[in-house]
Scaffold this motif. Structure first.
Motif, PDB file in Angstrom:
ATOM      1  N   HIS A 220     -22.276   3.543   3.027  1.00 23.67           N
ATOM      2  CA  HIS A 220     -21.723   4.706   2.244  1.00 23.67           C
ATOM      3  C   HIS A 220     -20.111   4.785   2.760  1.00 23.67           C
ATOM      4  CE1 HIS A 220     -21.147   8.187   0.302  1.00 23.67           C
ATOM      5  NE2 HIS A 220     -20.801   8.740   1.216  1.00 23.67           N
ATOM      6  N   ASN A 221     -20.343   5.018   4.220  1.00 29.48           N
ATOM      7  CA  ASN A 221     -18.687   4.970   4.664  1.00 29.48           C
ATOM      8  C   ASN A 221     -17.905   3.980   4.446  1.00 29.48           C
ATOM      9  OD1 ASN A 221     -19.513   7.359   5.754  1.00 29.48           O
ATOM     10  ND2 ASN A 221     -19.845   6.742   7.889  1.00 29.48           N
ATOM     11  N   LEU A 222     -18.310   2.740   4.474  1.00 28.10           N
ATOM     12  CA  LEU A 222     -17.243   1.501   3.945  1.00 28.10           C
ATOM     13  C   LEU A 222     -17.047   1.908   2.467  1.00 28.10           C
ATOM     14  CD1 LEU A 222     -16.196  -0.888   4.841  1.00 28.10           C
ATOM     15  CD2 LEU A 222     -18.094  -2.275   4.186  1.00 28.10           C
ATOM     16  N   GLU A 223     -17.795   2.314   1.727  1.00 27.84           N
ATOM     17  CA  GLU A 223     -17.640   2.350   0.173  1.00 27.84           C
ATOM     18  C   GLU A 223     -16.446   3.309   0.156  1.00 27.84           C
ATOM     19  OE1 GLU A 223     -18.322   0.849  -2.460  1.00 27.84           O
ATOM     20  OE2 GLU A 223     -20.507   0.232  -2.499  1.00 27.84           O
ATOM     21  N   GLN A 224     -16.632   4.413   1.063  1.00 29.24           N
ATOM     22  CA  GLN A 224     -15.600   5.496   0.898  1.00 29.24           C
ATOM     23  C   GLN A 224     -14.248   4.863   1.330  1.00 29.24           C
ATOM     24  OE1 GLN A 224     -17.316   7.498  -1.205  1.00 29.24           O
ATOM     25  NE2 GLN A 224     -16.422   9.166   0.026  1.00 29.24           N
ATOM     26  N   LYS A 227     -12.380   2.902  -1.386  1.00 34.64           N
ATOM     27  CA  LYS A 227     -11.966   3.860  -2.116  1.00 34.64           C
ATOM     28  C   LYS A 227     -10.669   4.411  -1.829  1.00 34.64           C
ATOM     29  CE  LYS A 227     -16.133   4.817  -4.849  1.00 34.64           C
ATOM     30  NZ  LYS A 227     -17.326   5.533  -4.697  1.00 34.64           N
ATOM     31  N   GLN A 228     -10.482   4.697  -0.698  1.00 38.51           N
ATOM     32  CA  GLN A 228      -9.433   5.701  -0.047  1.00 38.51           C
ATOM     33  C   GLN A 228      -8.185   4.604   0.027  1.00 38.51           C
ATOM     34  OE1 GLN A 228     -10.461   7.126   3.592  1.00 38.51           O
ATOM     35  NE2 GLN A 228     -11.498   8.840   2.919  1.00 38.51           N
ATOM     36  N   GLN A 229      -8.723   3.603   0.346  1.00 37.16           N
ATOM     37  CA  GLN A 229      -7.509   2.580   0.342  1.00 37.16           C
ATOM     38  C   GLN A 229      -6.968   1.888  -1.034  1.00 37.16           C
ATOM     39  OE1 GLN A 229      -9.475  -0.566   2.793  1.00 37.16           O
ATOM     40  NE2 GLN A 229      -8.399  -0.127   4.638  1.00 37.16           N
ATOM     41  N   GLU A 285     -24.077  -8.179  -5.314  1.00 40.32           N
ATOM     42  CA  GLU A 285     -22.862  -7.796  -4.672  1.00 40.32           C
ATOM     43  C   GLU A 285     -21.580  -8.262  -5.566  1.00 40.32           C
ATOM     44  OE1 GLU A 285     -21.915  -7.799  -0.723  1.00 40.32           O
ATOM     45  OE2 GLU A 285     -24.159  -7.186  -0.081  1.00 40.32           O
ATOM     46  N   PHE A 286     -21.819  -9.565  -5.969  1.00 39.13           N
ATOM     47  CA  PHE A 286     -20.707 -10.063  -6.859  1.00 39.13           C
ATOM     48  C   PHE A 286     -20.662  -9.509  -8.096  1.00 39.13           C
ATOM     49  CE2 PHE A 286     -19.757 -13.418 -10.408  1.00 39.13           C
ATOM     50  CZ  PHE A 286     -18.280 -13.370 -10.170  1.00 39.13           C
ATOM     51  N   LEU A 287     -21.803  -9.319  -8.968  1.00 34.53           N
ATOM     52  CA  LEU A 287     -21.837  -8.550 -10.356  1.00 34.53           C
ATOM     53  C   LEU A 287     -21.401  -6.928  -9.902  1.00 34.53           C
ATOM     54  CD1 LEU A 287     -24.803 -10.210 -11.878  1.00 34.53           C
ATOM     55  CD2 LEU A 287     -22.348 -10.467 -12.366  1.00 34.53           C
ATOM     56  N   SER A 288     -21.730  -6.460  -8.835  1.00 33.90           N
ATOM     57  CA  SER A 288     -21.178  -4.800  -8.721  1.00 33.90           C
ATOM     58  C   SER A 288     -19.669  -5.045  -8.241  1.00 33.90           C
ATOM     59  CB  SER A 288     -22.167  -4.491  -7.589  1.00 33.90           C
ATOM     60  OG  SER A 288     -21.882  -4.765  -6.383  1.00 33.90           O
ATOM     61  N   GLY A 289     -19.174  -6.125  -7.923  1.00 38.60           N
ATOM     62  CA  GLY A 289     -17.518  -6.079  -7.764  1.00 38.60           C
ATOM     63  C   GLY A 289     -17.320  -5.776  -6.312  1.00 38.60           C
ATOM     64  N   SER A 290     -18.480  -5.628  -5.448  1.00 41.03           N
ATOM     65  CA  SER A 290     -18.067  -5.465  -4.119  1.00 41.03           C
ATOM     66  C   SER A 290     -18.078  -6.527  -3.116  1.00 41.03           C
ATOM     67  CB  SER A 290     -19.467  -4.557  -3.303  1.00 41.03           C
ATOM     68  OG  SER A 290     -20.680  -5.046  -3.465  1.00 41.03           O
ATOM     69  N   TYR A 291     -18.658  -7.861  -3.689  1.00 37.35           N
ATOM     70  CA  TYR A 291     -18.206  -9.051  -3.037  1.00 37.35           C
ATOM     71  C   TYR A 291     -17.264  -9.782  -3.865  1.00 37.35           C
ATOM     72  CZ  TYR A 291     -18.888 -13.691  -0.932  1.00 37.35           C
ATOM     73  OH  TYR A 291     -18.930 -15.064  -0.534  1.00 37.35           O
ATOM     74  N   CYS A 292     -15.953  -9.886  -3.337  1.00 33.89           N
ATOM     75  CA  CYS A 292     -14.844 -10.615  -3.982  1.00 33.89           C
ATOM     76  C   CYS A 292     -14.432 -11.991  -3.644  1.00 33.89           C
ATOM     77  CB  CYS A 292     -13.663  -9.476  -3.843  1.00 33.89           C
ATOM     78  SG  CYS A 292     -13.862  -8.063  -4.434  1.00 33.89           S
ATOM     79  N   PHE A 293     -14.054 -12.720  -4.543  1.00 31.53           N
ATOM     80  CA  PHE A 293     -13.705 -14.191  -4.457  1.00 31.53           C
ATOM     81  C   PHE A 293     -12.329 -14.094  -3.791  1.00 31.53           C
ATOM     82  CE2 PHE A 293     -16.969 -15.979  -7.239  1.00 31.53           C
ATOM     83  CZ  PHE A 293     -18.038 -15.940  -6.399  1.00 31.53           C
ATOM     84  N   HIS A 294     -12.063 -14.729  -2.868  1.00 35.10           N
ATOM     85  CA  HIS A 294     -10.742 -15.189  -2.677  1.00 35.10           C
ATOM     86  C   HIS A 294     -10.276 -16.542  -2.809  1.00 35.10           C
ATOM     87  CE1 HIS A 294      -9.731 -11.156  -0.731  1.00 35.10           C
ATOM     88  NE2 HIS A 294     -11.008 -11.251  -0.702  1.00 35.10           N
ATOM     89  N   GLY A 295      -9.297 -16.900  -3.180  1.00 29.87           N
ATOM     90  CA  GLY A 295      -8.787 -18.380  -3.361  1.00 29.87           C
ATOM     91  C   GLY A 295      -7.217 -18.600  -3.557  1.00 29.87           C
TER      92      GLY A 295
END
Length: 431
Positions: A220-224, A227-229, A285-295
């Protein structure tokens, strides 16, 4: 073992957050004993390992904002730009950065090595790639297009082949080291069976964490914090509200060359050996948008968070991070776009059944473009790419029109969800 870092199911610790959320974190095993293996190696020379690439006449491509680079292994390196004029006449501006002058480009260094074992003990050259000294095998190419800045001397290049187990002979970078002399770095899995060229683990290794039953995907704290960032970034965006509302989707050119140009994780992540549960976790996590792809390779890198946004960024030690919003997700806008464009394309199997080959998603309302004075927009094309590592990803960006982009994203994560695509190409967790 060819990837440097190994993950084992039983090598983990359980982490508990202050909110009593529990996560199982799989730790990397740091193997040793490489020196012994290097001393005893009696296998093929690097030249022999690369021979199949030269024999099959294959070419690798890299697309940059203006130039396209073509490396036909063992033949030539070409830099070109195509311009279509009205009436479909194509103008090509091109330079050869090097041609192969000897019949067998791989024979000479190898012969030396076999005839004189002392010579083979010489230091293998290394290059600093993404902060890591990486061994490479050089192939010289000369006799390119004459260079007017150097009394018409021919252009020449050194092609540096480096081991990467997940690669498909991509061009990682092209650099002009002195006037009309170039260095081209190619990633290839062919060198990886030679211990002296083997992919070395970075001293910093990833730790993969998965939530245990009863705990959220992310603390929860990481999500928060995230969001702040995001909120802190908002005031710096230059967006004209009234224009954002009235922007019409313009149809993208579907004719493009899908060229894989490497990935952000290329030199930092080894093959991961983790369970089915982690695959499911990754998909969620990918479909929820919390695991992002970098490339991406070169100056710009890309971050793609499914159902959220596409960012283009450059990181610099001195000036920090420069970030551009290429597109943001709006389900309503995408559905409107999908009514006029193909959101799904199919592949016909031999037994006559159809399977989804690719889905396309529209992300509009990016940062305003100086050239068009309209918000940037991008079509994200999601394709399946088989790999031993669930974390392998290939990302490439094309710009068929000013500030209108195509982002190609290929990953094993996508393979497992393509067939869930609905009529608008939207994906869901497989049942």
């Amino acid at each position: 073992p060819t990837t440097g870092v190994l993950y084992k199911e039983d090598n983990y610790i359980i982490m508990t957050t202050v909110d009593k959320e529990k996560y199982k974190c799989i730790l990397p095993l740091i193997a040793s004993g490489n020196e012994e293996e290097e001393k005893d190696y009696k296998g093929p020379t690097p030249g022999e390992l690369l021979e199949p690439l030269f024999k099959q006449s294959s070419c690798s491509y890299r697309i940059e904002s203006y130039w396209t680079y073509e490396v036909c292994h063992g033949k030539h390196i070409r830099q070109y730009h195509e311009e279509k004029e009205t009436g479909q006449k194509i103008n090509i501006q091109e330079y050869y950065l090097g041609n192969m002058m000897i019949k067998n480009p791989l024979a000479e260094p190898d012969q030396e090595e076999k005839e004189n074992p002392k010579e083979s003990a010489k230091e293998i050259p290394t290059k600093n790639i993404e902060g890591q000294m990486t061994p490479y095998y050089p192939v010289e190419m000369g006799n390119g297009t004459p260079c007017s800045l150097r009394q018409n001397l021919p252009r020449s290049s050194t092609v540096m082949y480096i081991c990467h187990p997940e690669a498909k002979h991509e061009i990682l970078s092209v650099a002009e080291v002195t006037t009309c002399e170039y260095e081209v770095v190619i990633l290839t899995p062919l060198l990886c069976s030679h211990p002296k060229y083997r992919f070395r683990a970075s001293p910093v290794n990833d730790i993969f964490c998965q939530s245990l039953p009863g705990s959220p995907l992310k603390p929860h704290n990481l999500e928060q914090l995230e969001k702040q960032q995001e909120m802190m970034k908002m005031p710096f965006r230059r967006v004209k509200e009234e224009e954002m509302q009235s922007t019409k989707e313009e149809k993208f050119s579907s004719i493009h060359k899908p060229v894989a140009v490497g990935s952000h994780q290329l030199l930092t992540v080894g093959t991961t050996h983790i369970s089915k549960l982690t695959d499911d976790q990754l998909i969620k996590e990918f479909l929820s948008g919390s695991y992002c792809f970098h490339g991406g390779v070169g100056w710009w890198k890309y971050e793609f968070c499914y159902g959220k946004y596409v960012h283009q960024y450059h990181e610099d030690k001195e000036s920090g991070k420069t970030s551009v919003v290429v597109g943001t997700w709006s389900k309503e806008e995408h559905i409107e776009w999908s009514r006029k464009n193909a959101a799904r394309t199919y592949y016909l199997r031999e037994d006559g059944t159809q399977t989804v080959r690719m889905v396309s998603h529209f992300y509009g309302n990016g940062d305003v473009c100086d050239l068009t004075d309209k918000p940037r927009q991008v079509t994200v094309k999601l394709k399946c790419k088989e790999s031993d590592s669930p974390h392998a990803v290939t990302i490439y960006m094309l710009e068929p029109h000013s500030c209108q982009y195509i982002l190609g994203v290929e990953s094993p994560v996508i393979c497992k969800i393509l067939d869930t695509a609905d009529e608008h190409g939207l994906l869901s967790v497989p049942s």
